[in-house]
Scaffold this active site. Structure first.
Site, PDB file in Angstrom:
ATOM      1  N   ASP A   6       0.483   6.273  18.771  1.00 45.34           N
ATOM      2  CA  ASP A   6       0.913   6.861  17.510  1.00 45.34           C
ATOM      3  C   ASP A   6      -0.071   7.891  17.008  1.00 45.34           C
ATOM      4  OD1 ASP A   6       3.086   5.251  17.291  1.00 45.34           O
ATOM      5  OD2 ASP A   6       2.185   3.866  15.856  1.00 45.34           O
ATOM      6  N   ARG A  44       5.758  -2.700  12.369  1.00 48.28           N
ATOM      7  CA  ARG A  44       5.841  -2.089  13.702  1.00 48.28           C
ATOM      8  C   ARG A  44       4.584  -2.328  14.534  1.00 48.28           C
ATOM      9  NH1 ARG A  44       3.799   2.637  14.298  1.00 48.28           N
ATOM     10  NH2 ARG A  44       5.393   3.500  15.677  1.00 48.28           N
ATOM     11  N   PRO A  93      -0.542   3.126  -8.267  1.00 50.88           N
ATOM     12  CA  PRO A  93      -1.211   4.405  -7.976  1.00 50.88           C
ATOM     13  C   PRO A  93      -2.731   4.321  -8.111  1.00 50.88           C
ATOM     14  CG  PRO A  93       0.091   4.550 -10.011  1.00 50.88           C
ATOM     15  CD  PRO A  93       0.391   3.226  -9.400  1.00 50.88           C
ATOM     16  N   GLU A 102       4.442   0.995 -17.432  1.00 51.86           N
ATOM     17  CA  GLU A 102       3.095   1.519 -17.668  1.00 51.86           C
ATOM     18  C   GLU A 102       2.041   0.716 -16.930  1.00 51.86           C
ATOM     19  OE1 GLU A 102       5.357   2.993 -19.456  1.00 51.86           O
ATOM     20  OE2 GLU A 102       4.160   4.703 -18.862  1.00 51.86           O
TER      21      GLU A 102
HETATM   22  N1  ADE Z   1       3.443   2.743  -7.912  1.00 50.02           N
HETATM   23  C1  ADE Z   1       3.569   3.927  -8.538  1.00 50.02           C
HETATM   24  N2  ADE Z   1       3.019   4.909  -7.823  1.00 50.02           N
HETATM   25  C2  ADE Z   1       2.510   4.351  -6.690  1.00 50.02           C
HETATM   26  C3  ADE Z   1       1.813   4.836  -5.557  1.00 50.02           C
HETATM   27  N3  ADE Z   1       1.509   6.131  -5.429  1.00 50.02           N
HETATM   28  N4  ADE Z   1       1.458   3.970  -4.599  1.00 50.02           N
HETATM   29  C4  ADE Z   1       1.732   2.661  -4.740  1.00 50.02           C
HETATM   30  N5  ADE Z   1       2.395   2.136  -5.772  1.00 50.02           N
HETATM   31  C5  ADE Z   1       2.778   2.972  -6.753  1.00 50.02           C
END
Ligand code: ADE
Length: 235
Positions: free
Chosen positions: A175, A160, A94, A122
């Site tokens: 697209d 793709r 994230p 974590e």
């Molecule tokens: N791992 C946990 N959340 C994620 C996200 N939003 N994008 C990529 N990998 C992740």
């Protein structure tokens, strides 16, 4: 293109790459996708892949040794500076750069061997990010329990785009997002369904008019967007 996915849950990927365009691309030899259990690269007798964070805190952190061993085995590479033509090591997290259509286009063009590391718990020991990883990618501003769904999204968006993966060479160019616009609305038969009619312009066979209408609708859709009046403003 060769794609290696590193995960502690290889079963997650079960048949996820066995449908539609990805399946066709695999069968045509356009892409080879392999999923690896990180545990297979753990050298200790308990095959540990995670451990408690130094300094305390909740949860577990993915250990560096199995990931270093896996990357070295799969790419021959020893550290990030050891550049190998076309090899890209990506960590799904994230904290990564937001994944956009442009990222998919770039990776499809640049990489001939993609290694996707699915983060977990974590986090992942920072030495992995520092020494092994070329790019950190996030698929959106939300926290998943692991990088696995993100890896499947990234694989789909990239495969793709590989030459020959789509039936028609023009499909990817049309697209949503590839020209910064959402797709125009599409209709198929019947021309009238429960009183709802397909716009006349699409039925008259006048291609220039149809193109103009489509462009206009794509612009309107992008401005209005699915999430309110400001959607698409960055375009
Ligand atoms: N791992 C946990 N959340 C994620 C996200 N939003 N994008 C990529 N990998 C992740």
């Amino acid at each position: 293109m060769k794609i290696d996915v590193l995960t502690i849950f290889p079963e997650y990927f079960g048949s996820i790459f066995e449908f539609g365009i990805i399946r066709r691309a695999k069968l045509a030899g356009i892409v080879e996708i392999r999923v690896h259990d990180i545990r297979e690269y753990a050298a200790d007798k308990h095959r540990m892949v995670d451990d408690r964070p130094f300094g305390g805190g909740d949860g577990m952190v993915l250990k560096p040794e199995p990931l270093f061993a896996a990357i070295e085995a799969l790419t021959g590479r020893k550290g990030r500076e050891d550049r190998r033509e076309g090899v890209k090591v990506v960590l799904l997290t994230p904290q990564g750069e937001p994944f956009k259509q442009a990222s998919a286009v770039r990776l499809a063009a640049e990489a001939s061997h993609l290694v996707l590391i699915c983060g977990r718990y974590e986090g992942v020991d920072e030495r992995v990010a520092e020494q092994l990883v070329d790019e950190e990618i996030s698929i959106g501003d939300y926290v998943l329990s692991g990088g696995e769904p993100a890896a499947s999204v990234v694989v789909d968006a990239i495969v793709r785009l590989l030459p020959g993966a789509l039936g028609s060479e023009t499909s990817a160019e049309n697209d949503s997002f590839s020209d910064g616009l959402l797709d125009c609305p599409q209709y198929t038969r019947p021309a009238e369904f429960r009183g709802m009619k397909v716009p006349d312009v699409l039925l008259n066979g006048h291609h220039a008019e149809i193109e103009k209408w489509r462009r206009q609708k794509a612009l309107e859709k992008t401005k209005k967007g699915p999430n309110g009046p400001n959607y698409g403003r960055e375009w």
